[in-house]
Design a protein around this motif. Structure first.
Motif: not given
Ligand SMILES: [Zn+2]
Ligand SMILES: [Zn+2]
Length: 277
Positions: A8, A42, A90, A118, A120, A177, A249
């Motif tokens: 990541h 991202h 991601e 993920s 968010h 995560h 990350d």
């Molecule tokens: Zn993230």
């Protein structure tokens, strides 16, 4: 057998990150003894989704995506045989944007060696709030949903939806995560345990043969101070034989390796192939 792989890693293509070069991340990883890494920038958010954070900078722009893939391919070639580099993203799971996300993955999936899914953004009252943007954004969620417990419940329900959503053949095989809801836990304490929500997710992760991002970033967040997820979740994951892939990350080259020494597992692996099995 534990593998020191960083699954990541962000890049200069991150609009809220640093301009550190791809090479600087790779060189730092080599220096720390990692065997490989995945760049997981991202992904661009769906075009019709309005990014709720003030600078609208949660994801890469659609225009930059080809440039990102080309840059990662180039560095992958230049380290070929010396250090393993995977091209990844991601990808955000956004409740209500499943079709757009699937269409995006269908389009770019063949370029991906690896990917992370993920959560968010939290959907509530016909709007979205970024869960991990700031303690203020988290507080907004607490007020909107009524309690810290309800925020955890809604977050884990959204993670569960991400698992069961039909995102096509290139759906990521690793959850990012999974305890990101703990990012500000020292300020927003939980009175009632949400552990059953987490174990339900782990059962589904196991059933689908997926893996978990064992993310070190939480260890350096002042209101979190532990990896995502915490050790009790790691024990539950290990008892189910769910593969764990370390993720720094990192949003800067110096972030590579962050939290690695605080992980409670020695059973780390490298990513599973993304293509349909
Ligand atoms: Zn993230
Ligand atoms: Zn980021």
């Amino acid at each position: 057998m534990s593998e020191k792989y960083d699954g990541h890693v962000h890049s200069p293509f991150c609009p809220h990150g640093t301009s550190d070069s791809l090479e600087s991340y790779v060189e730092k990883a080599i220096k720390l003894g990692f065997t490989g890494l995945t760049f997981t920038e991202h992904a661009p958010l769906p075009a019709n989704f309005i990014d709720p954070v003030p600078l609208n900078d949660s994801g890469m722009s659609h225009q930059q995506l080809d440039e990102y893939f080309n840059a990662v391919e180039k560095i992958k070639d230049s380290y070929h045989g010396k250090f393993e580099i995977k091209c990844g993203l991601e990808v955000d799971y956004i409740e209500g944007f499943e079709e757009e996300t699937r269409a995006f993955l269908d389009k770019v999936g063949s370029k991906l060696d690896d990917a992370i899914l993920s959560v968010h953004f939290i959907h509530h009252n016909n709007q979205y709030t970024c869960l991990d943007y700031s303690p203020e954004s988290f507080e907004e969620l607490v007020n909107a949903l009524g309690s810290v417990e309800n925020v955890h419940k809604k977050y884990y329900e959204t993670v569960y939806r991400s698992l069961t959503a039909d995102l096509g053949d290139y759906k990521p095989k690793r959850l990012g995560h999974i305890s990101l809801v703990n990012k500000f836990q020292k300020k927003f304490q939980l009175d009632i345990s949400s552990s059953h929500l987490v174990t339900t997710i782990l059962d589904e992760v196991k059933k689908q043969g997926l893996s978990l991002d064992y993310n070190g970033a939480g260890t350096v967040k002042p209101l979190c101070k532990e990896p995502y997820p915490p050790s009790w979740v790691i024990e539950e994951a290990e008892s189910r034989k769910i593969p764990l892939i370390y993720g720094s990350d990192a949003h800067s080259s110096k972030g590579i390796g962050q939290g690695f020494d605080q992980l409670s597992s020695t059973l780390l692996s490298s990513p599973l192939p993304l293509s349909r099995s």
